[in-house]
Design an enzyme around this catalytic site. Structure first.
Site, PDB file in Angstrom:
ATOM      1  N   ARG A  59      17.304 -32.916 -64.526  1.00 34.60           N
ATOM      2  CA  ARG A  59      18.765 -33.086 -64.393  1.00 34.60           C
ATOM      3  C   ARG A  59      19.518 -31.989 -65.146  1.00 34.60           C
ATOM      4  O   ARG A  59      20.636 -31.616 -64.798  1.00 34.60           O
ATOM      5  CB  ARG A  59      19.203 -34.484 -64.857  1.00 34.60           C
ATOM      6  CG  ARG A  59      20.723 -34.689 -64.761  1.00 34.60           C
ATOM      7  CD  ARG A  59      21.154 -36.154 -64.778  1.00 34.60           C
ATOM      8  NE  ARG A  59      20.475 -36.961 -65.759  1.00 34.60           N
ATOM      9  CZ  ARG A  59      20.658 -36.878 -67.090  1.00 34.60           C
ATOM     10  NH1 ARG A  59      21.514 -36.009 -67.591  1.00 34.60           N
ATOM     11  NH2 ARG A  59      19.966 -37.646 -67.915  1.00 34.60           N
ATOM     12  N   TYR A 112      39.157 -31.615 -46.497  1.00 34.78           N
ATOM     13  CA  TYR A 112      38.102 -32.551 -46.100  1.00 34.78           C
ATOM     14  C   TYR A 112      38.514 -33.953 -46.571  1.00 34.78           C
ATOM     15  O   TYR A 112      38.946 -34.118 -47.717  1.00 34.78           O
ATOM     16  CB  TYR A 112      36.809 -32.090 -46.776  1.00 34.78           C
ATOM     17  CG  TYR A 112      35.604 -32.914 -46.430  1.00 34.78           C
ATOM     18  CD1 TYR A 112      35.031 -32.836 -45.162  1.00 34.78           C
ATOM     19  CD2 TYR A 112      35.022 -33.763 -47.360  1.00 34.78           C
ATOM     20  CE1 TYR A 112      33.915 -33.586 -44.842  1.00 34.78           C
ATOM     21  CE2 TYR A 112      33.904 -34.512 -47.044  1.00 34.78           C
ATOM     22  CZ  TYR A 112      33.360 -34.419 -45.785  1.00 34.78           C
ATOM     23  OH  TYR A 112      32.260 -35.159 -45.482  1.00 34.78           O
ATOM     24  N   ASP A 184      37.569 -24.542 -51.882  1.00 38.83           N
ATOM     25  CA  ASP A 184      36.460 -25.042 -51.066  1.00 38.83           C
ATOM     26  C   ASP A 184      36.206 -23.986 -49.988  1.00 38.83           C
ATOM     27  O   ASP A 184      37.015 -23.798 -49.083  1.00 38.83           O
ATOM     28  CB  ASP A 184      36.829 -26.404 -50.459  1.00 38.83           C
ATOM     29  CG  ASP A 184      35.656 -27.036 -49.699  1.00 38.83           C
ATOM     30  OD1 ASP A 184      34.802 -26.292 -49.199  1.00 38.83           O
ATOM     31  OD2 ASP A 184      35.629 -28.277 -49.599  1.00 38.83           O
ATOM     32  N   LYS A 209      26.517 -27.523 -44.722  1.00 37.21           N
ATOM     33  CA  LYS A 209      27.082 -26.892 -43.530  1.00 37.21           C
ATOM     34  C   LYS A 209      26.439 -25.507 -43.314  1.00 37.21           C
ATOM     35  O   LYS A 209      25.239 -25.426 -43.154  1.00 37.21           O
ATOM     36  CB  LYS A 209      28.602 -26.816 -43.660  1.00 37.21           C
ATOM     37  CG  LYS A 209      29.241 -28.132 -44.186  1.00 37.21           C
ATOM     38  CD  LYS A 209      29.055 -29.318 -43.257  1.00 37.21           C
ATOM     39  CE  LYS A 209      29.373 -30.657 -43.910  1.00 37.21           C
ATOM     40  NZ  LYS A 209      30.677 -30.754 -44.552  1.00 37.21           N
TER      41      LYS A 209
HETATM   42  C1  LIG Z   1      31.313 -31.575 -45.486  1.00 33.07           C
HETATM   43  C2  LIG Z   1      32.366 -31.023 -46.363  1.00 33.07           C
HETATM   44  C3  LIG Z   1      32.502 -31.452 -47.696  1.00 33.07           C
HETATM   45  C4  LIG Z   1      31.631 -32.536 -48.300  1.00 33.07           C
HETATM   46  O1  LIG Z   1      30.310 -32.150 -48.383  1.00 33.07           O
HETATM   47  P1  LIG Z   1      29.067 -33.169 -48.412  1.00 33.07           P
HETATM   48  O2  LIG Z   1      27.919 -32.248 -48.552  1.00 33.07           O
HETATM   49  O3  LIG Z   1      29.090 -33.947 -47.145  1.00 33.07           O
HETATM   50  O4  LIG Z   1      29.276 -34.053 -49.590  1.00 33.07           O
HETATM   51  C5  LIG Z   1      33.491 -30.874 -48.468  1.00 33.07           C
HETATM   52  N1  LIG Z   1      34.311 -29.929 -47.964  1.00 33.07           N
HETATM   53  C6  LIG Z   1      34.220 -29.510 -46.690  1.00 33.07           C
HETATM   54  C7  LIG Z   1      35.162 -28.456 -46.199  1.00 33.07           C
HETATM   55  C8  LIG Z   1      33.251 -30.032 -45.846  1.00 33.07           C
HETATM   56  O5  LIG Z   1      33.175 -29.611 -44.578  1.00 33.07           O
END
Ligand SMILES: *Cc1c(COP(=O)(O)O)cnc(C)c1O
Length: 402
Positions: A59, A112, A184, A209
Site C-alpha cells: 500500500r 464526469y 482531469d 480509458k
Molecule cells: C471514467 C472517468 C473517470 C472515473 O474513472 P474510474 O476509473 O471509472 O474510476 C473520471 N474522469 C473521467 C473523465 C472519466 O472518463
C-alpha cells in the site's frame, strides 16, 4: 538512450521510466505480487520507515506500480505520480488532500458524473463548498473564486459535452487566488495534452480509458508538478488506501505501450466519422473538437496535439430516435466507458450522467438527444457502414412509429 525525455512521443511512451528488472534482466517489469517485503535487519527496516528508499509494504509502494508511476510522471512532465485503484480513487485523494473543512472548490460543470456528485453529496457533509461553472469561459471561473477557494478542478475536453477549458488561463486565475489547479486529462491522454506544462499543479487520469485502452482494467493515476504537492497527495493516498494493485499496474504497463498507435488510429477514425455524421441528413448536430465549427477549435490547436477520439451528436427525432439508433448498432457496442480499442456508444442523459439532475444537465449542455460515441481502432469503413445501417433503421422505425 541518454535521456528518453527528449525522445519522440512513441519512444517516451514505450521506454519512459522503464528499465530491465535489476534482479533478473526481465524486459517486461515483473508483477511483484507481494503485500510485504523482508528487511535484512532491524536497521534496514527502521531506515526505510525513516524515509530511505526501498520496499516496505505494497500500500505504501510496490515496484510494479512504481514502474508505471515513473512512466506516467515522465509523459506528463511531473515530478512524480501515484497509482490509484480507479480514476475516482485518484480524484478523491486530490479532493481530500487539497480541500479542508469550509474550503471552496471551483469545478467544471460538465465533469464526469461522480466527480461532481461526490462533492455535492459527501464532501458537502464536511462543509466543503463547490461552484460548478462552465469553465470553457474562463471569466466564469474568475467570478466563482472566493477567499476560501483552495482548488480549481477542470476537465478538458469535458465529458460528454467536449467543451475545452483554457488550462493556462485557469492556472493563472487559480494561482492568483492562492488555489491549485487540478486537471482531469482522461479524454486527451498524455499523448495529446500535458496540463502540467500549461501551468496546472496536478493531473488525474482514469487509466481505465485511453491509457490502458483494452477495456479490461479499472485504474487511476495522480501526477504532481511540484514535490511538496506530491508529498501531500502521497500522505493522504497511502492512508486512504485507494492505491493500485501490482497486477493492475502490470496490465496498464502492457496497455500503455501502444497508447500513441491506438490514439492516432482512433482519432483518424473519429475525424472521418465526424465528417460523415455532419453530412448525414438524419443527423441534427455533431460535436467534435476537430471540426472547424467547434467553439474552441482554436484552443484545441493551441493546447492539444489533436482532437481525440470522442464524438457526440444528436439525431433528428431527438431522444426517441437516438434510443432506436443505439439499439440498432451491430459493430459498435452499447456500453459506457471509452478509450478502448473497440468502439462504444452510449446515451449520457440516461446512463453516465443519470445521477446529475435534469436541470443541471440542461445547464451543463448535456441535452436529452446527445449520443456519445467513443471511437475505437476498427477499420473505418466498417464503422461507417454500421452507423449508416443503424441511422437508416432508426429513422425507418421512427417513421413507422414502432
Ligand atoms: C471514467 C472517468 C473517470 C472515473 O474513472 P474510474 O476509473 O471509472 O474510476 C473520471 N474522469 C473521467 C473523465 C472519466 O472518463
Amino acid at each position: 538512450m541518454d535521456d528518453v525525455r527528449r525522445a519522440g512521443p512513441h519512444t517516451r511512451i514505450i521506454h519512459g521510466g522503464q528499465q530491465a528488472d535489476p534482479e533478473t534482466g526481465a524486459v517486461s517489469t515483473p508483477i511483484y505480487q507481494s503485500s510485504t517485503f523482508a528487511f535484512t535487519d532491524a536497521d534496514q527496516g527502521a531506515a526505510r520507515f525513516g524515509g530511505k528508499p526501498g520496499c516496505k509494504y505494497t500500500r505504501l509502494g510496490n515496484p510494479t506500480v512504481a514502474a508505471l508511476e515513473r512512466n506516467i510522471a515522465l509523459l506528463e512532465h511531473g515530478c512524480g505520480a501515484l497509482g490509484a485503484a480507479s480514476g475516482m480513487a485518484a480524484i478523491n485523494t486530490v479532493y481530500l488532500a487539497l480541500l479542508e473543512q469550509d474550503a471552496h472548490a471551483v469545478v467544471t460543470d460538465c465533469v464526469y458524473g461522480p466527480t461532481r456528485t461526490v462533492l455535492e453529496t459527501e464532501y458537502a457533509r464536511f462543509g466543503v463548498q463547490a461552484s460548478f461553472v462552465d469553465s470553457s469561459h474562463p471569466d466564469n471561473v474568475a467570478r466563482a473564486l472566493r477567499p476560501n477557494t483552495k482548488l480549481v478542478f477542470v476537465e478538458s475536453p469535458a465529458n460528454p459535452t467536449l467543451k475545452l477549458t483554457d488550462i493556462a488561463r485557469c492556472a493563472d486565475l487559480a494561482h492568483r487566488a492562492g488555489a491549485l489547479l487540478a486537471v482531469d486529462n482522461t479524454f486527451a491522454s498524455p499523448y495529446l495534452q500535458n496540463p502540467l506544462q500549461l501551468g496546472a499543479d496536478v493531473v488525474v487520469h482514469s487509466m481505465t480509458k485511453f491509457i490502458n485502452g483494452h477495456t479490461d482494467v479499472v485504474a487511476g493515476m495522480i501526477v504532481a508538478r511540484e514535490e511538496h504537492v506530491l508529498e501531500r497527495l502521497r500522505a493522504v493516498h497511502v492512508n486512504l488506501g485507494g492505491t493500485m494493485d501490482p497486477h493492475q499496474a502490470w496490465l496498464v504497463l502492457r496497455g500503455i505501450k501502444t497508447l500513441g498507435l491506438r490514439m492516432e488510429r482512433a482519432q483518424a477514425n473519429a475525424r472521418a466519422l465526424a465528417y460523415y455524421l455532419q453530412r448525414h441528413a438524419d443527423v441534427k448536430w455533431v460535436n467534435y473538437p476537430g471540426l472547424v465549427d467547434h467553439p474552441q477549435h482554436a484552443l484545441m490547436k493551441q493546447q492539444m496535439r489533436g482532437p481525440g477520439a470522442i464524438v457526440t451528436f444528436g439525431v433528428r427525432g431527438g431522444l426517441e430516435t437516438g434510443r432506436r439508433l443505439i439499439n440498432s448498432v451491430e459493430l459498435a457496442t452499447l456500453a459506457v466507458s471509452l478509450g478502448g480499442i473497440e468502439t462504444l456508444i452510449e446515451h449520457p442523459a440516461s446512463m453516465t450522467h443519470a445521477g446529475v439532475s435534469a436541470e443541471e444537465r440542461r445547464k451543463a449542455g448535456i441535452t436529452e438527444d446527445l449520443v456519445r460515441i467513443a471511437v475505437g481502432c476498427e477499420d473505418y469503413e466498417d464503422l461507417e457502414k454500421d452507423l449508416e445501417q443503424a441511422l437508416e433503421k432508426a429513422s425507418r422505425e421512427a417513421a413507422a412509429g414502432v
